[in-house]
Write an enzyme that holds these catalytic residues in place. Structure first.
Site, mmCIF file in Angstrom:
data_model
loop_
_atom_site.group_PDB
_atom_site.id
_atom_site.type_symbol
_atom_site.label_atom_id
_atom_site.label_comp_id
_atom_site.label_asym_id
_atom_site.label_seq_id
_atom_site.Cartn_x
_atom_site.Cartn_y
_atom_site.Cartn_z
ATOM 1 N N GLU A 867 0.795 -1.225 0.000
ATOM 2 C CA GLU A 867 0.000 0.000 0.000
ATOM 3 C C GLU A 867 0.826 1.271 0.000
ATOM 4 O O GLU A 867 0.287 2.349 -0.265
ATOM 5 C CB GLU A 867 -0.931 0.003 1.216
ATOM 6 C CG GLU A 867 -2.020 -1.048 1.101
ATOM 7 C CD GLU A 867 -2.819 -1.135 2.375
ATOM 8 O OE1 GLU A 867 -3.987 -0.749 2.360
ATOM 9 O OE2 GLU A 867 -2.259 -1.607 3.392
ATOM 10 N N LEU A 868 2.114 1.163 0.308
ATOM 11 C CA LEU A 868 2.921 2.388 0.371
ATOM 12 C C LEU A 868 2.783 3.250 -0.894
ATOM 13 O O LEU A 868 2.593 4.469 -0.799
ATOM 14 C CB LEU A 868 4.401 2.068 0.625
ATOM 15 C CG LEU A 868 5.249 3.338 0.571
ATOM 16 C CD1 LEU A 868 5.060 4.166 1.822
ATOM 17 C CD2 LEU A 868 6.690 3.055 0.314
#
Ligand code: FES
Ligand code: FES
Length: 906
Positions: A867-868
């Site tokens: 998700e970064l």
């Protein structure tokens, strides 16, 4: 009916079919060539691309009657096979071009058609080709696909040796930290991965096909549902309504927050009293064919009493608005954050204060594969539901009581999924399949078309935020006040958790000594809120990252240097008052600084009166793991031939769960010197695998990874003899030692207490994004020319997979910044209408830099990562637009008309 001979992949095939049948159906149903996938079914995605004679066509919209006798057709099956892969397929594997792999056959066939015409294309030729032929990929960010075509073309011309397309094990035989291609890559590039719709084609003949009767209004009382006419239609076996559901007929949101004013039992499986949103399911027709089911569904008569529709949070929060769920206020959850001293006095005295309003949109996930599933009873009379679920055990708990089935009589299994990006963190059709199978006692199958995918699966919840920052003259942050409102649609599942993310992540990355804020979750009648990659970070951090630029402007500081002055260092704390586990942000900024300066100089030099260029930055931070003591399990078993089998429910969105399992176990089992192929995987079937937890919150690599390590360590310990050598399988059996070992791990963290203070996570991911954009003043069109990401996700376990996640996430962030929305239910119900980014909307130039700070508790030093890349790339793009042309767009997406209007108002 027509009879034709077609030359399919070099073989003459006689086909008898209705002239109106699509070529995709001829290939998939008549010839069982399921390598050709059908995504949008309307010519928007290119998943169904095949070559007819020399022309590339989209087979979903090409009728049988158009084909000439003896037309030659090339499908993915004719391009290459697992033991004779085409250079394009090899290149796709080498570059990680197949994530979920659903788009892959269409892309490879498309690329072959290009290379047949032009053996020596430029990168721009390749991009033009994919754009023109509408080959759409939601996972990769496209760069790897262009890389693949260029490399394959070089090999095919003889400019490169074919060996250049093979990945070799390094000398030390270690795969951890390398670019090891994922185990399922060959199946994906050859079209041999069976996705849900492919499996349905192979189901028993008595399988019933389902069609939904869906609401075409967003809020109504149900007066009556009459199925009489539908029951009489050809092929209909049964029409199922809420009366046929033996259970509670509700999906539970598993509410865990005592302050939630709802009870979580708010989502009907089949609507009984009310319609809460457009697309809600009212009845299911089960028939012998999908066409018969759909025809009968149109004959179900529904009488509704329409109610006021509250299509956004402000409307639902109005004093005069009725309760969408009677008995529960529309604002059903509130979350405060309080850190440090009272912000009131700080703001009164602060030398510099900035504040603004922000809106992030209802972003649609837009996987290429629409939602799909099937269900049946197995030989133990268990109801088995196959779907794209990325939370098998979680969804089991959410749907079993509603369906009305004993927990041990329900098994969930994940099919290979053609992308989810989080929408499948929420159940979609599992309960519908369950009630239909129970009511008919027959196998049942359901395929959504793309409109159903858009209107009746969850979306990213829109956020309305008001943020305020106080700083001293040097730019040091003193305090933040935050107010955020989450429009969660009608169903509450995970809405409270999402609202909590605002408290935890607005302003994160910076040491802000005092914070005071409140967020609320609101029921509305628009599409229900589902998890979407980033879960709260892209919504909450968008505001704080744009506001940091506003602060820099007010202070006359460079935005990067303002960030440098405030990022976490020893002594800093997060918005929850926790010490970060690493302090890599200053180093990351130091690395970016020269690149940033160069980009700024380039933008200034290349700006013209017509096209202005600018550079924007943003910081993105997100947790890896769910709040508090998040837990997961995995098993390992020693096989007779000396190989091992790993069992887990590390669900795969397409992100590479198979790779994560293999790389982690291979490293943990180094003493056994196994080849990667000696590690077999049994995954994502509740009847065979332990509970690894859902594949969301970037938790799998850290938690399932540690559970895999734990299982491997236990096996190794059992196999180790006194002299340090390892027992064979035969010796283990002879000594009566167990062959299967369970591993598990629990994160040593504590969920937040009052006012969101505490240590909810021990893993975070840190990113520094830089966007370089060009804005055309006459049209308001923004083009992102380059994206750079400096990332700290701990030790990188597989660079190929991680690169793929980063490129793909950034691409979705560009989509969020500039194009994507699901607000207008009619207009946004197709990929084109909703602003799907094709290859030319995503820059070919993307640079990734890793700062690998090992995490003490992480598996071999890794943190999470998926998700970064979608924390704040959109904020960098928006900040770059401001730097380019002086307008600041605070309501997403920044479509050309919005930029143009802002330019005119400047
Ligand atoms: S273009 Fe044919 S399935 Fe999308
Ligand atoms: S790999 Fe392209 S859509 Fe998933």
């Amino acid at each position: 009916m027509l009879s034709k001979t077609l030359i399919v992949n070099g073989i003459a095939r006689d086909i008898v079919a209705d002239g109106e049948t699509t070529l995709a159906d001829i290939l998939r149903k008549n010839l069982s060539l399921t390598g050709t996938k059908v995504g949008c079914d309307t010519g928007h995605c290119g998943a169904c691309s095949v070559i007819v004679d020399t022309k590339l066509i989209r087979s979903c919209s090409y009728k049988f009657k158009r084909l000439k006798q003896h037309a030659t057709i090339t499908t993915i099956e004719g391009v290459g096979t697992p033991d004779n892969l085409h250079p394009l397929q090899l290149a796709w594997i080498l570059h990680g071009g197949a994530q979920c792999g659903f788009c892959t056959p269409g892309f490879i066939v498309s690329a072959k058609a290009l290379l047949d015409l032009n053996p020596n294309p430029t990168r721009e030729d390749v991009r033009d080709w994919f754009q023109k032929h509408r080959n759409a990929c939601r996972c990769t960010g496209y760069k790897q696909l262009t890389d693949s075509v260029m490399d394959a073309a070089a090999v095919m011309r003889g400019d490169k040796d074919i060996k250049a397309l093979s990945w070799e094990l390094p000398e030390d035989q270690r795969i951890w930290g390398t670019r090891y291609p994922k185990p399922s890559a060959v199946a994906r590039v050859t079209g041999m991965t069976d996705f849900g719709a492919d499996k349905i084609l192979k189901m028993p003949e008595d399988t019933l096909h389902m069609a939904l009767v869906q609401a075409e209004v967003s809020h109504a009382n149900i007066v009556s549902i009459d199925t009489t006419e539908a029951e009489k239609m050809e092929g209909v076996f049964k029409v199922v309504t809420h009366k046929d559901v033996p259970g509670k007929n509700r999906i539970t949101g598993l509410i865990t927050f005592p302050t939630n004013k709802g009870d979580g039992w708010d989502r009907p499986i089949l609507c009984d009293e009310k319609v809460f949103q457009y697309g809600d399911a009212l009845a299911i027709v089960c028939a012998d064919t999908e066409a018969h089911a759909k025809a009968a569904a149109a004959k179900v008569t529904v009488v509704l009493e329409q109610l006021p529709e509250y299509m956004n949070a402000p409307a639902a929060m109005d004093d005069n608005a009725m309760e969408i769920h009677p008995g529960t206020p529309n604002i059903y959850f509130e979350q405060t954050v309080k850190k440090g001293e009272s912000t009131e006095t700080i703001f009164e005295k602060a030398p510099v204060v900035v504040e603004d309003d922000f809106y992030t949109q209802r972003q649609p996930h837009m996987p290429i594969e629409p939602d799909v599933g099937f269900a049946y009873f197995d030989d133990e009379e268990r109801l088995v539901v196959h779907s794209k679920s990325v939370g098998l055990y979680l969804h089991h708990a959410m749907v079993a009581p509603g369906i009305g089935i004993e927990a041990d009589k329900l098994v969930l299994v994940q099919n290979p999924a053609g992308g989810t990006f989080g929408y499948k963190f929420n159940p979609t059709m599992e309960a519908l399949l369950g009630v239909a199978a129970l009511a008919t006692k027959r196998p049942v199958a359901l395929c959504y078309d793309y409109v159903q995918q858009q209107i009746y699966t969850g979306k990213r919840s829109p956020w309305f935020s008001h943020l305020k920052l106080a700083a001293d003259e040097s730019g040091k942050l003193l305090a933040m006040e935050s107010d955020w409102t989450v429009d969660h649609g009608p169903y509450s599942e995970f809405g409270d958790l999402l609202t909590l993310r605002g408290a935890q992540f607005i302003g994160s990355g910076y040491n802000i000594p005092s914070i005071n804020g409140i967020g609320r979750c609101v029921a509305t009648n628009h599409a229900w809120g589902a998890a979407f990659r980033g879960f709260g970070a892209p919504e909450g951090e968008f505001g704080s990252e744009v506001l940091m630029d506003e602060l820099a402007e007010k202070l006359g500081m460079d935005p990067l240097e303002l960030r440098y002055a405030n990022v976490y260092r020893k002594g800093s704390t997060t918005p929850t008052g926790q010490e970060p586990e690493v302090y890599s942000l200053p180093e990351m900024i130091d690395i970016l600084r020269p690149i940033y300066k160069e980009a700024q100089a380039k933008a200034a030099a290349n700006s013209t009166n017509e096209v202005k260029r600018g550079v924007g930055v943003s910081i993105g931070v997100l947790c890896a793991g769910l709040d508090g003591p998040d837990h997961g399990s995995a098993d390992i078993e020693l096989n007779e031939d000396g190989t091992v089998t790993l069992y887990s429910t590390w669900e795969d969105h397409g992100q590479g769960a198979d790779s994560g399992m293999t790389c982690t176990a291979h490293e943990a089992l180094r003493p056994l010197q196994l080849a990667p192929e000696d590690i077999r995987l049994v995954m994502n079937d509740m009847s065979r695998c332990p509970d690894s937890g859902p594949a969301g919150g970037s938790r799998s690599q850290v938690i399932v990874g540690r559970a895999v390590m734990d299982a491997c360590e236990k096996l190794l310990a059992a196999m180790t003899t006194k002299d340090g050598s390892f027992r064979s399988y035969a010796q283990m059996v002879e000594e009566g030692l167990p062959l299967r070992y369970s591993g598990s791990w629990t994160i040593p963290a504590e969920a937040c207490g009052e006012n969101s203070q505490g240590k909810p996570f021990i893993f975070y991911m840190y990113g520094l994004f830089m966007a370089e954009v060009a804005v055309t003043l006459e049209t308001g069109v923004t083009e992102v020319e380059k994206m750079t990401l400096v990332a700290d996700i701990g030790t990188v376990g597989n660079k190929l997979i991680v690169d793929g996640q980063m490129y793909g996430g950034i691409a979705q962030g560009i989509g969020m910044a500039l194009f994507e929305d699901f607000e207008d239910i009619k207009k946004h119900s197709t990929m084109l209408g909703a602003g799907f980014p094709y290859i030319k909307q995503i820059p070919d130039d993307m640079e990734l830099i890793y700062v690998e700070t090992p995490r003490k508790e992480g598996p071999f030093g890794a943190s999470g990562m998926g998700e970064l890349p979608l924390t704040t790339p959109h904020a960098a793009v928006i900040n770059a637009i401001t730097q380019a042309c002086g307008v600041r767009i605070t309501e997403l997406p920044a479509r050309p008309e919005k930029v143009l209007a802002a330019l005119k108002n400047k």
